[in-house]
Each structure stands twice: as C-alpha cells, then as structure tokens.
Design a protein around this motif. Structure first.
Motif: not given
Length: 493
Positions: A149-152, A181-183, A237-239
């Motif tokens: 979700h942090l990259l969605a 979220v990360i952005g 991958s997402v981590y």
C-alpha cells in the motif's frame, strides 16, 4: 451458564500521568548524533507507527507514538521538529462527510459486580477525513497499511475509501489524490527515517481466524482480498523499492521486523479451555453429543476416517475447564455420508482464539434456545479460531518477511531492530524498567492496549528504546532512552 466477559482481572493499575522523558542531563550538547543526522526525521509505517491504541487513533496516544518519543530524544542530539497529523481529541474514531466510518476508542469499564470489560467510549467522532490537513508530516504512519500500500497511487483518494481501495487516514494528509505514502515521505527530503511495515500483511488474515487466502505464489496484489496473506516475493520487491526511495537522497535510517502473532495479547488471552462446567452439566452434554460420537465410530469402521481423526473429532466434557467446540475446515467432510457429522472438534492448546471471541463465549446464539451456548452447543466458526494449519501459513510468511527485512537492512547499511524478539520477551517474563516490569499480559501487563493488538503508550516507549539502542549502536550516537514507567497504560471509564 454465565457469559464469559471480555477479560477477568484480579488487579489493574491505572495511570493517566503525562510522560516525562528520563533525561538525567538536560544540556543540548551533552548527547551526540554520531554518524546520523536527525534534523529532519520522517517515520513510515502502519498503525504501530501512527500511535494507534485501544482500537482507535486518538490524540494522547499519537503524542506518545514511538516515533514521537524518539523525535523528542533526537531533539537532544540535533533533531528538529516532528509534525504529526493529529486527530481531534481523545475520543477516537473517524467520519467521512459526517458519517461514522471508524468507532471510538476502548476504555475499561467496571460494573457493579466488579466485572471488567473493554467498552467503546460514548460519543460521536469529530475527526472528519473530508477536512484535509496540509502537510508535510514527519509521521507517515498509516493505520491499516500493508507493505504494498505504501507504493500504491491513489491510496489517499477519498473516492476509493468505500471499497477499500484507499485508506481514510492517508486521505486526511495525502498531497494529492494520486500520491503515494512513500512519495510523500521522500518529498520531505528526510535526513533520517524509520520504516516498520509488514504486520498487516499477515495480521488481517490471522485476526480473522484465517478467513482469507494465503496468496503465496500470486505476485499481483491488486487481486488480493482484504484479509489475504501477502506473497513473500511481493513483500520483498516492494520493501526493496521503499528502501531505495527512502535512501535515494542519502538519508540514513532504521528498520524493524514483524512480530509473531503468538506474541500479542489478541491471540494469547483467551484460553482454549475457556468453558467452565459442573459435573451435572458435563454429563448432560456428553449425552447430547453421544449420537455424534457414535456416528464418528461408524464412519471410522468403514474406513472413511482414521482412528486418529475419529479421536480428534470426538466431543467429551468433564467437570472443570473444558476446551471449546469449534468447526475446522481441514477435517474430512463427512456431511455427504451423514449430515449430522459436521466438521466439529474441541480446541487444543495449539489453537488460538482471538480476543473478541471471549465476549460471545458462553452466551446463547438463540435467546429462545437454552442449548445454543456458543462454544458448547454451538461451535465457534472458522473465522473465530486460528488453527495450527492457519498459524503455519502466518508463520511461514512472517519468517520470509523478516528474512527479507534483515537482508535489506544489511544491504542498505541501516540500523535494524528485532521487534519480534522484544515482543517475545514481553510475552515471556517481561521487560524491566526503572520502577517495575512490563509484560504482554492483557489488562495488567502494561504492554498491550485494550484491543490486544496495539501497544499502550508505555509499550510504545519500550519499542522506542529498542529503536534508540539500535540507532546508537549503528551510528555511534548517544541518544538517551526514556523510562517507560513515565507513560500511561490502559484507562478506566
């Protein structure tokens, strides 16, 4: 039979004091940041990072979130301001355009007979997600977020809240409807960061008694259900992408692993043998289940089940504490042979019964039927028990996630916190502090809030100290720790 209350406690110590940092020296220049730069600290994660407690996000708990505690200590070693997206007051809960979408926080209520149970505070929440907050915010902990979700993009788009394609907590603070979220975290150009994510990738499955799918082997998270377990390769991958982004501007940081579900009070409070019976009642129940047990012997005799499975499925009560009766989908389906032979068995020590189930154990499923006692005459359903098979799915994924987190912490040269070990210590003897010991015992130990999943403010202080230890060791800093005893635990109504 009496209703089994949510909790039964002999003694509870309550505290509502405001925290005081355990700073023996208050000189700004006494502590050092070492090789780290704390001037712009940004924390990223889920509810554990946000300061969620007692089944809600409320002001006092936010102010004592583990990143806020850390930021206060960083201030003694060159740290800057730490801005959080604070909610309105201490009632908890959320509104969406005036409609309640998340309930108020839990407090402990003691009735006239001395029975103790968590209850939701009365009142209507006042924090409305349509009242957007302008950031940036140093605390990017988003309750409910899974790793991917942090990259969605669109995770903060209010249009997606109703169908769970967006998160109401991120809606409040997202820089745009297609932000990630990360952005938004990276856009702040952090000099130091923390990342604690992954619990929800298994917890939603576990907390619903395995009522979901293990998506191991499915690398498309857009096809996952809300309670599904995230594929370990997706997690890896997402981590990696999240750490790549957070370190892209040269920031140093700290990461933490995922605790085992057997270390949290949500799964360890309700015993498998939660049904108290006297001799007369036990004998009456044995007579009622006699036809069922006889049916098992008949299907065993013709080879449909083994003697071992017949014994496993046999229902037998005795005077004293008795295992609850439950449905287990992993048992052989015998209903095509005999509709009365449902997939029932009694719980074993290996089964985990989620905390909320205690509020219905011993009550009547049908008020007009005195035989419909839940956990006795009416079995718990699959979603109300985490069986050993379901636990294996959870632990396998958790082990894979933690292997990834440690490997990537080493690869990116980051500090690493073994939160899994800390929660095990809380569950097995406790963590000492100046003034006592904090344990995972529900209601009395001080570590877990009244939802059994999230920590108390004192529990978050223990976690903050673990982060500080790891940071000091990795970056040659001397950031001071806090005294967890100065932080509150649970609150009584």
């Amino acid at each position: 039979m009496k209703k089994l209350l949510y909790i039964s406690l002999a003694a509870i110590t309550f505290t509502a004091c405001q925290p005081e940092f355990n700073d023996p020296v208050n000189e700004q220049d006494f502590y050092t940041n070492g090789d780290a730069d704390f001037s712009n600290y940004v924390s990223v994660g889920n509810s554990l990072t946000a300061g969620f407690a007692d089944n809600a996000l409320y002001l006092k708990a936010q102010q004592n979130s583990y990143p806020a505690i850390m930021a206060g200590q960083f201030g003694l070693a060159g740290g800057g301001d730490f801005i959080q997206p604070l909610v309105d007051g201490n009632l908890g809960g959320l509104l969406n355009g005036g409609q309640i979408i998340s309930g108020t926080r839990l407090v402990l209520q003691i009735d006239a007979e001395g029975n103790r149970a968590p209850v939701s505070l009365e009142g209507t929440p006042t924090t409305d997600i349509t009242n957007h907050l302008d950031g940036p915010f140093n605390n990017m902990g988003i309750p409910g977020a899974k790793s991917f979700h942090l990259l969605a993009p669109g995770y903060g788009n209010i249009a997606g809240v109703e169908n769970r394609n967006a998160n109401p907590y991120f809606v409040r603070i997202a820089s745009s409807t297609d932000a990630t979220v990360i952005g938004d975290a990276v856009a702040q150009d952090p000099t130091f960061f923390s990342l604690w994510i992954g619990s929800n990738d298994i917890l939603s499955y576990a907390s619903q008694g395995g009522d979901g799918e293990d998506q191991t082997g499915n690398t498309d998270p857009t096809t996952y259900g809300y309670n599904d377990i995230t594929d370990p390769n997706v997690f890896a991958s997402v981590y990696n992408e999240e750490l790549k982004a957070l370190t892209s501007t040269g920031a140093k940081g700290v990461v933490a692993n995922v605790p085992e579900v057997t270390s949290i009070a949500y799964f360890t409070t309700v015993p498998y043998n939660a049904i108290p019976l006297d001799t007369q009642t036990a004998e009456a129940l044995n007579q009622a289940y006699a036809p069922y047990n006889a049916g098992l012997q008949q299907v065993q005799a013709i080879g449909l089940i083994t003697a071992e499975e017949a014994a496993q499925r046999t229902i037998q009560f005795s005077a004293g504490q008795n295992p609850v009766v439950l449905l287990d989908e992993d048992l052989t389906d015998l209903t095509t042979v005999n509709p009365a032979l449902t997939n029932m068995r009694q719980a074993t020590e290996e089964d985990l019964i989620p905390l909320p189930v205690s509020s219905v154990l011993g009550t009547l499923a049908d008020p007009d039927n005195p035989q419909s006692v839940i956990g006795v005459g009416v079995p718990l359903n699959d979603a109300q028990v985490l069986t050993i098979t379901e636990q294996t799915h959870v632990s396998t994924a958790q082990t894979a996630y933690n292997t990834t987190i440690k490997a990537l912490a080493d690869q990116y040269d980051l500090a690493f916190v073994d939160v899994n070990a800390i929660l095990k210590q809380l569950a097995n003897g406790g963590v000492p502090f100046d003034g006592g010991t904090i344990t995972a015992d529900f209601g009395t130990g001080g570590a877990f809030s009244l939802d059994g999943v999230h920590l108390t403010q004192r529990g978050y202080a223990v976690v903050a100290n673990a982060f500080i230890d790891a940071i000091n060791k990795k970056y040659n800093a001397t950031v001071p720790k806090v005294n967890p005893g100065n932080y509150p635990t649970i609150f009584v109504k």
